[in-house]
Motif scaffolding. Structure first.
Motif, PDB file in Angstrom:
ATOM      1  N   THR A  34      72.912  -2.289  17.622  1.00  8.26           N
ATOM      2  CA  THR A  34      71.482  -2.131  17.322  1.00  8.26           C
ATOM      3  C   THR A  34      71.227  -0.737  16.777  1.00  8.26           C
ATOM      4  OG1 THR A  34      71.028  -1.498  19.618  1.00  8.26           O
ATOM      5  CG2 THR A  34      70.753  -3.834  19.032  1.00  8.26           C
ATOM      6  N   ASN A  61      59.318   6.727  31.651  1.00  7.51           N
ATOM      7  CA  ASN A  61      59.795   5.732  30.685  1.00  7.51           C
ATOM      8  C   ASN A  61      61.244   5.344  31.009  1.00  7.51           C
ATOM      9  OD1 ASN A  61      60.153   4.151  28.468  1.00  7.51           O
ATOM     10  ND2 ASN A  61      59.401   5.651  27.002  1.00  7.51           N
ATOM     11  N   HIS A  66      73.686  -0.441  30.371  1.00  4.53           N
ATOM     12  CA  HIS A  66      74.633  -1.156  29.515  1.00  4.53           C
ATOM     13  C   HIS A  66      75.921  -1.446  30.278  1.00  4.53           C
ATOM     14  CE1 HIS A  66      71.821   0.929  26.919  1.00  4.53           C
ATOM     15  NE2 HIS A  66      72.171   0.173  25.905  1.00  4.53           N
ATOM     16  N   SER A 180      67.298  -3.623  20.557  1.00  4.57           N
ATOM     17  CA  SER A 180      67.414  -4.960  21.130  1.00  4.57           C
ATOM     18  C   SER A 180      66.042  -5.567  21.433  1.00  4.57           C
ATOM     19  CB  SER A 180      68.224  -4.880  22.432  1.00  4.57           C
ATOM     20  OG  SER A 180      67.571  -4.034  23.355  1.00  4.57           O
TER      21      SER A 180
HETATM   22  O1  TXA Z   1      69.015  -1.649  21.364  1.00  5.01           O
HETATM   23  C1  TXA Z   1      68.608  -1.012  22.329  1.00  5.01           C
HETATM   24  O2  TXA Z   1      67.936  -1.524  23.230  1.00  5.01           O
HETATM   25  C2  TXA Z   1      68.977   0.467  22.390  1.00  5.01           C
HETATM   26  C3  TXA Z   1      70.478   0.595  22.533  1.00  5.01           C
HETATM   27  C4  TXA Z   1      70.935   2.029  22.684  1.00  5.01           C
HETATM   28  O3  TXA Z   1      70.890  -0.185  23.617  1.00  5.01           O
HETATM   29  N1  TXA Z   1      68.292   1.125  23.447  1.00  5.01           N
HETATM   30  C5  TXA Z   1      66.972   1.400  23.414  1.00  5.01           C
HETATM   31  O4  TXA Z   1      66.529   2.120  24.510  1.00  5.01           O
HETATM   32  O5  TXA Z   1      66.233   1.064  22.508  1.00  5.01           O
HETATM   33  P1  TXA Z   1      65.125   2.833  24.545  1.00  5.01           P
HETATM   34  O6  TXA Z   1      65.135   3.587  25.841  1.00  5.01           O
HETATM   35  O7  TXA Z   1      64.903   3.634  23.327  1.00  5.01           O
HETATM   36  O8  TXA Z   1      64.121   1.651  24.653  1.00  5.01           O
HETATM   37  C6  TXA Z   1      64.178   0.833  25.806  1.00  5.01           C
HETATM   38  C7  TXA Z   1      62.850   0.256  26.110  1.00  5.01           C
HETATM   39  C8  TXA Z   1      61.791   1.286  26.382  1.00  5.01           C
HETATM   40  O9  TXA Z   1      60.620   0.815  25.773  1.00  5.01           O
HETATM   41  C9  TXA Z   1      61.664   1.258  27.888  1.00  5.01           C
HETATM   42  O10 TXA Z   1      60.393   1.603  28.293  1.00  5.01           O
HETATM   43  C10 TXA Z   1      61.984  -0.196  28.189  1.00  5.01           C
HETATM   44  O11 TXA Z   1      63.008  -0.518  27.294  1.00  5.01           O
HETATM   45  N2  TXA Z   1      62.508  -0.352  29.549  1.00  5.01           N
HETATM   46  C11 TXA Z   1      63.687   0.086  30.028  1.00  5.01           C
HETATM   47  N3  TXA Z   1      63.803  -0.192  31.339  1.00  5.01           N
HETATM   48  C12 TXA Z   1      62.677  -0.813  31.701  1.00  5.01           C
HETATM   49  C13 TXA Z   1      62.174  -1.325  32.939  1.00  5.01           C
HETATM   50  N4  TXA Z   1      62.877  -1.225  34.053  1.00  5.01           N
HETATM   51  N5  TXA Z   1      60.955  -1.901  32.936  1.00  5.01           N
HETATM   52  C14 TXA Z   1      60.238  -1.979  31.797  1.00  5.01           C
HETATM   53  N6  TXA Z   1      60.637  -1.495  30.601  1.00  5.01           N
HETATM   54  C15 TXA Z   1      61.843  -0.923  30.555  1.00  5.01           C
END
Ligand code: TXA
Ligand code: MG
Length: 332
Positions: A34, A61, A66, A180
């Motif tokens: 991604t 946030n 992974h 993703s």
């Molecule tokens: O493709 C992807 O998902 C990439 C690659 C590196 O894996 N990762 C990614 O992570 O886009 P990030 O942190 O930029 O975006 C993840 C999203 C954020 O909007 C975060 O708030 C949400 O996922 N998220 C993560 N854990 C969460 C949780 N426990 N509850 C609600 N939202 C969550």
């Protein structure tokens, strides 16, 4: 932790070096299909704290965890609905993240205090080999400074994080190009789309008999997917989305960048146009989207005009990213 900002960031394809650094609690940028992730040991709260610091991301946030396989992720989740197993078996590894109740093994910092954890199995071969070499999962947000466009190459990662992380594992350009798709579950019955992404809603719907709905308040920061804050994925240059010729009429005195699906707009003067998909495929457009936004930021254009993409397949996720990158959302 002042030293974070003074370290030398090495770039290479050395999986053993990346694994050793991660075992020592250091941060490593990892290639995924991604976007690149900014990874640390998900079970080590100090490493996780440093991810937030390096990215300058607010601690409310949460981060995605992974793992090398769906099975490898099971210790970190509980009460997994049958629907989640169906989707995982169909789409993992791949551009899908599932929000599930977390087990006690997951540090609260990873989930920002929520009892749900986001889990994903990346498809990139280097990343999978790295995950298989580790006996812990990796917490990783996209490897960009908070709010900026996600990186799809090692070079993009360095542009934002050079000196702040130990190593960038260079796996070439990300093939999917957007983050993703994040799904949750309501009452074990309904699939809820929390973030549009690299796996299309049509593909998800085709894989399950259950209803697939959209999160009702995508701009509320909590409880779910706070990265859905309106201003996100934003280039530094102002960006406007809509009909290119009518927008051009307003801005033609300036140096205009045009981001399009296929059309070149040769008839417009003083325009630098990047057409994302000569082959007419939305998957191709997604692959090049973030690199194009970065190219405009690095060029001499004053502003970016973007087409609205066909709202099907990955076009829905592309439109979502462009909407959040828009000038009118900046500062919100
Ligand atoms: O493709 C992807 O998902 C990439 C690659 C590196 O894996 N990762 C990614 O992570 O886009 P990030 O942190 O930029 O975006 C993840 C999203 C954020 O909007 C975060 O708030 C949400 O996922 N998220 C993560 N854990 C969460 C949780 N426990 N509850 C609600 N939202 C969550
Ligand atoms: Mg991100």
């Amino acid at each position: 932790m002042v030293y974070l900002y003074r370290m030398i960031t090495a770039v290479g394809k050395d999986i053993h070096a990346a694994a050793s650094l991660l075992r020592e609690g250091e941060l490593v940028a990892i290639p995924t299909e991604t976007v690149y992730g900014l990874a640390g040991n998900a079970l080590n709260s100090d490493a996780v704290a440093r991810i937030f610091e390096a990215k300058q991301r607010p601690r409310f946030n949460p981060l995605i965890i992974h793992g090398s396989s769906w099975d490898a992720l099971q210790p970190y989740v509980k009460d997994v609905p049958a629907l989640a197993h169906i989707l995982a078996k169909r789409f993992m590894p791949g551009p899908l993240t599932l929000l599930l109740p977390k087990s006690a093994l997951v540090p609260d910092l990873v989930t920002a205090g929520s009892d749900a954890v986001a889990v994903r199995v990346p498809q990139h071969p280097l990343c999978v080999t790295l995950l298989q070499a580790l006996d812990f999962p990796l917490a990783a947000p996209s490897a960009n400074p908070f709010g900026y466009v996600s990186p799809t190459t090692a070079e993009h990662v360095l542009q934002g994080l050079d000196g702040r992380i130990a190593y960038v594992l260079d796996g070439g350009a990300s093939s999917v190009g957007i983050e993703s798709t994040i799904l949750g579950f309501e009452d074990h019955q309904t699939v809820v789309v929390h973030r549009l992404g690299g796996l299309s809603v049509e593909a998800i719907q085709a894989a399950v008999d259950s209803p697939v709905t959209f999160r009702k308040h995508p701009h509320l920061p909590l409880p779910a997917a706070p990265g859905q804050l309106a201003s996100h994925y934003a280039p530094r240059k102002p960006l406007y989305v809509g009909d290119i010729r009518s927008l051009y009429a307003q801005f033609k005195e300036q140096r205009v960048g045009v981001l399009s699906f296929q059309e070149q707009y040769d008839d417009l003067d003083n325009v630098k146009c990047l057409a994302l998909a000569a082959d007419g495929k939305l998957t191709t457009a997604a692959t090049g989207l973030f690199a194009a936004l970065r190219a405009f930021d690095a060029s001499d254009v004053d502003l970016i005009l973007a087409e609205r993409f066909p709202a099907e397949g990955l076009g829905a996720a592309i439109n979502d990213r462009l909407r959040r990158a828009q000038q009118e959302f900046k500062g919100k």
